[in-house]
Design a protein around this motif. Sequence first.
Motif, PDB file in Angstrom:
ATOM      1  N   GLN A  74       0.827  -1.203   0.000  1.00 20.34           N
ATOM      2  CA  GLN A  74       0.000   0.000   0.000  1.00 20.34           C
ATOM      3  C   GLN A  74       0.861   1.253   0.000  1.00 20.34           C
ATOM      4  OE1 GLN A  74      -2.547  -0.572   3.385  1.00 20.34           O
ATOM      5  NE2 GLN A  74      -3.754  -2.155   2.363  1.00 20.34           N
ATOM      6  N   LEU A 138      -7.866  10.124   6.528  1.00 25.26           N
ATOM      7  CA  LEU A 138      -8.764   9.628   5.482  1.00 25.26           C
ATOM      8  C   LEU A 138     -10.225   9.675   5.915  1.00 25.26           C
ATOM      9  CD1 LEU A 138      -6.893   6.544   4.016  1.00 25.26           C
ATOM     10  CD2 LEU A 138      -7.441   8.686   2.867  1.00 25.26           C
ATOM     11  N   ASP A 141     -11.723  13.152   5.536  1.00 19.63           N
ATOM     12  CA  ASP A 141     -11.628  13.806   4.236  1.00 19.63           C
ATOM     13  C   ASP A 141     -13.010  13.799   3.570  1.00 19.63           C
ATOM     14  OD1 ASP A 141     -11.033  14.757   1.746  1.00 19.63           O
ATOM     15  OD2 ASP A 141      -9.441  13.301   1.332  1.00 19.63           O
ATOM     16  N   LYS A 142     -13.613  14.984   3.498  1.00 20.11           N
ATOM     17  CA  LYS A 142     -14.975  15.106   2.958  1.00 20.11           C
ATOM     18  C   LYS A 142     -15.036  14.683   1.488  1.00 20.11           C
ATOM     19  CE  LYS A 142     -18.766  18.170   3.763  1.00 20.11           C
ATOM     20  NZ  LYS A 142     -19.172  19.464   4.265  1.00 20.11           N
ATOM     21  N   ALA A 143     -13.986  14.954   0.739  1.00 21.37           N
ATOM     22  CA  ALA A 143     -13.966  14.582  -0.676  1.00 21.37           C
ATOM     23  C   ALA A 143     -13.867  13.062  -0.853  1.00 21.37           C
ATOM     24  CB  ALA A 143     -12.792  15.264  -1.384  1.00 21.37           C
ATOM     25  N   TYR A 144     -13.270  12.399   0.108  1.00 26.96           N
ATOM     26  CA  TYR A 144     -13.040  10.956  -0.021  1.00 26.96           C
ATOM     27  C   TYR A 144     -14.205  10.124   0.512  1.00 26.96           C
ATOM     28  CZ  TYR A 144     -10.521   6.537   0.134  1.00 26.96           C
ATOM     29  OH  TYR A 144     -10.137   5.239  -0.054  1.00 26.96           O
ATOM     30  N   VAL A 145     -14.693  10.455   1.710  1.00 23.89           N
ATOM     31  CA  VAL A 145     -15.755   9.640   2.321  1.00 23.89           C
ATOM     32  C   VAL A 145     -17.114  10.328   2.370  1.00 23.89           C
ATOM     33  CG1 VAL A 145     -14.229   8.185   3.687  1.00 23.89           C
ATOM     34  CG2 VAL A 145     -15.019  10.329   4.634  1.00 23.89           C
ATOM     35  N   LYS A 146     -17.166  11.544   1.882  1.00 23.88           N
ATOM     36  CA  LYS A 146     -18.409  12.319   1.767  1.00 23.88           C
ATOM     37  C   LYS A 146     -19.152  12.408   3.103  1.00 23.88           C
ATOM     38  CE  LYS A 146     -18.788  11.332  -3.156  1.00 23.88           C
ATOM     39  NZ  LYS A 146     -17.417  11.386  -3.392  1.00 23.88           N
ATOM     40  N   ARG A 149     -18.051  10.833   6.990  1.00 20.41           N
ATOM     41  CA  ARG A 149     -16.914  11.325   7.780  1.00 20.41           C
ATOM     42  C   ARG A 149     -17.072  10.976   9.249  1.00 20.41           C
ATOM     43  NH1 ARG A 149     -16.769  17.365   7.099  1.00 20.41           N
ATOM     44  NH2 ARG A 149     -15.300  17.146   8.799  1.00 20.41           N
TER      45      ARG A 149
END
Length: 180
Positions: A74, A138, A141-146, A149
């Motif tokens: 990873q 992570l 992150d609003k863009a990642y997990v909407k 969060r």
Amino acid sequence: MGFGCTISIAVLIVAALIFGPRGIEQVEDYHQLPLMLVPIFGFWGFVLFAASLGIACLGACLEIALQQAYLVAQGFGWNWGKDLRPSDDPGFTVVYSLSMFLSAIPIACGLDPLKLTIFSMALTAASLPLTVVPFLFLMNDKAYVKEFRNGKLANAAVLFVIALGFLLAIVTIPLEIFGS
């Protein structure tokens, strides 16, 4: 964890029932542990203990090797996964195989397996914050997990785990090196 805890409690109870009546008040070495099962199962008690210890050690070795392979794969952005064929994720497979091979070297050189296991547990506690901190970022992150969060309570729990991991690392590793 529940299974391991139950087994640990069972070992303590059996040890008290077997060692206490025989006047053994202090178990100094893990080599004495097979004696717990010998009065009940005879020779097969020793075999059962040895097989159980071997299975537990192999399981721990596989778990740590798999963890190392996942972390490295990873970290470098390689393909990874237990369901992929080795040709589809060669880096992951090499790290996993190499970890398995390297883990046998200290035991082959004569290190005490119990001390090595305890030290590896201390290192695992030290690595916990390193593996959890990225998830803290992570999971916020609003863009990642909407909308999924973390909330304040979840973040507090994660921060508590990170702090506990750092504390364990600060305490356990020096104790293992200098005082056991």
